[in-house]
Design an enzyme around this catalytic site. Structure first.
Site, PDB file in Angstrom:
ATOM      1  N   ASP A  42      -5.569  -2.866  -6.250  1.00 32.27           N
ATOM      2  CA  ASP A  42      -5.861  -3.131  -4.813  1.00 32.27           C
ATOM      3  C   ASP A  42      -7.439  -3.010  -4.453  1.00 32.27           C
ATOM      4  O   ASP A  42      -7.945  -3.896  -3.750  1.00 32.27           O
ATOM      5  CB  ASP A  42      -5.119  -2.064  -4.001  1.00 32.27           C
ATOM      6  CG  ASP A  42      -5.401  -0.833  -4.146  1.00 32.27           C
ATOM      7  OD1 ASP A  42      -5.640  -0.249  -5.440  1.00 32.27           O
ATOM      8  OD2 ASP A  42      -5.485   0.094  -3.337  1.00 32.27           O
ATOM      9  N   ASP A  60     -12.212   1.118   1.714  1.00 31.65           N
ATOM     10  CA  ASP A  60     -10.843   0.855   2.067  1.00 31.65           C
ATOM     11  C   ASP A  60     -10.515   2.395   2.648  1.00 31.65           C
ATOM     12  O   ASP A  60     -10.190   3.080   1.906  1.00 31.65           O
ATOM     13  CB  ASP A  60      -9.779   0.659   0.930  1.00 31.65           C
ATOM     14  CG  ASP A  60      -8.507   0.198   1.520  1.00 31.65           C
ATOM     15  OD1 ASP A  60      -8.231   0.802   2.518  1.00 31.65           O
ATOM     16  OD2 ASP A  60      -7.930  -0.469   0.518  1.00 31.65           O
ATOM     17  N   GLY A 109       0.877  -1.372  -0.075  1.00 31.67           N
ATOM     18  CA  GLY A 109       0.090  -0.197  -0.004  1.00 31.67           C
ATOM     19  C   GLY A 109       0.797   1.218   0.091  1.00 31.67           C
ATOM     20  O   GLY A 109       2.128   1.203  -0.157  1.00 31.67           O
ATOM     21  N   ASN A 110       0.212   2.446   0.247  1.00 32.55           N
ATOM     22  CA  ASN A 110       1.041   3.740   0.283  1.00 32.55           C
ATOM     23  C   ASN A 110       2.121   3.854   1.272  1.00 32.55           C
ATOM     24  O   ASN A 110       2.595   4.407   1.421  1.00 32.55           O
ATOM     25  CB  ASN A 110      -0.102   4.797   0.221  1.00 32.55           C
ATOM     26  CG  ASN A 110      -0.726   4.981  -1.338  1.00 32.55           C
ATOM     27  OD1 ASN A 110      -0.041   5.099  -2.249  1.00 32.55           O
ATOM     28  ND2 ASN A 110      -2.221   4.904  -1.268  1.00 32.55           N
TER      29      ASN A 110
END
Length: 249
Positions: A98, A119, A10-11
Site C-alpha cells: 500500500d 497516509d 486496508g486495516n
C-alpha cells in the site's frame, strides 16, 4: 468500452474505485466496511463491464475479491510486481504494498516534484518520493490517532480511554484531560507532517495526504502551508491504476 477496477484493502476499510478505460478519470468509488464485502463489491460493480482489475492488501488475502470480479485481466500487487517508480528501500520485500502504491499514485499526480506522502489512517506513514529521478526513498511509520489514544490509556494507570472522530472539535491546548488527549493525538500527527515537510533538500516538500484522518488533519495545518498540501481520498487506488496500466503496456 471496458473499465478498470482497483481495490485497496486496508486495516479498517476497503476502498474500491472504478476508472475509465484509459485510467484518467474515476467513474465510481465506494468504501466497504464490515462483513459481506465480497457480495457488496459485486453489487457495487453491477453491470459495468470490467476489463481489468488490480488489488492490494496490507494483511488479508485479496483472492476472494478478485475471484468475485468478472474480468479477463486480474492482478494482485506484490513486492515483485513491476511498478513505474524506482525503489530505494533497503528491504523491498518488507515494504507494504500500500505504501508503494501510494507513492506511485503521488508521483503520477505530481511528476518531477519532491513529495512527502502521508497516509493518516490506523497507522501513519510518512514516505518520501524524489522527483528527478522519480524514486521511493523510504519513510517512517508511527501510530495513528486511535492507536495513540488507546496506548495512552493502556500503558498508564489513570488516563481514560477516549475516542476521537473526524468531526471532533480540536483546540490548540486541552482544557481538560479528555480534550488534552484528543488534542495531543491529533496535533501530534500534524506536527509530524510539518516536521517531515520541512526536511526538503532545497525547499519544503509538497505534501499529499490520504487516509481516513487526512481531511480533518489538513484543516489543522497552518494556512500558510495549505497551498502546498493536496488531500487525495483514493491515493492508493490512484497508484494501483497507474501500476495496472504500466503492466498492460
Amino acid at each position: 468500452m471496458d473499465l478498470n477496477l482497483t481495490i485497496d484493502v486496508g486495516n479498517s476499510s476497503t476502498k474500491v474505485v472504478i476508472y475509465s478505460a484509459d485510467g484518467t478519470s474515476e467513474v465510481a468509488a465506494t468504501t466497504l466496511r464490515g462483513p459481506g464485502i465480497v457480495n457488496r463489491l459485486g453489487n457495487f460493480i453491477g453491470g459495468r463491464p470490467i476489463g481489468a482489475a488490480i488489488a492490494c492488501s496490507v494483511a488479508k488475502s485479496v483472492e476472494p475479491l478478485l475471484n468475485a470480479v468478472d474480468a479477463p485481466v486480474k492482478m494482485e500487487l506484490t513486492h515483485s510486481s513491476p511498478v513505474p517508480l524506482a525503489n530505494g528501500y533497503a528491504t523491498p520485500a518488507t515494504l507494504g504494498v500500500d505504501r508503494m502504491a501510494a507513492a506511485v499514485g503521488a508521483a503520477a499526480l505530481e511528476p518531477s516534484a519532491d513529495l512527502l506522502v502521508c497516509d493518516l489512517g490506523t497507522a501513519c506513514t510518512y514516505d518520501v518520493v524524489s522527483g528527478s529521478p522519480a524514486c521511493f526513498l523510504g519513510g517512517n511509520i508511527a501510530p495513528g490517532v486511535g492507536m495513540r489514544l488507546r496506548a495512552l490509556h493502556h500503558y498508564t494507570e489513570r488516563l481514560p480511554l477516549v475516542n476521537a472522530h473526524v468531526d471532533t472539535p480540536v483546540s490548540m491546548f486541552g482544557s481538560d484531560t479528555t480534550d488534552a488527549l484528543i488534542c495531543g493525538a491529533l496535533r501530534g500527527v500534524v506536527a509530524e507532517v510539518l516536521y517531515y515537510r520541512s526536511l526538503g533538500v532545497d525547499s519544503p516538500r509538497r505534501v499529499i495526504l490520504t487516509g481516513g484522518w487526512a481531511p480533518e488533519l489538513s484543516r489543522l495545518l497552518p494556512e500558510s502551508v495549505r497551498p502546498t498540501v493536496t488531500v487525495h481520498p483514493h491515493l492508493v487506488n490512484q497508484g494501483l491504476i497507474s501500476i495496472l496500466l504500466y503492466n498492460r503496456q
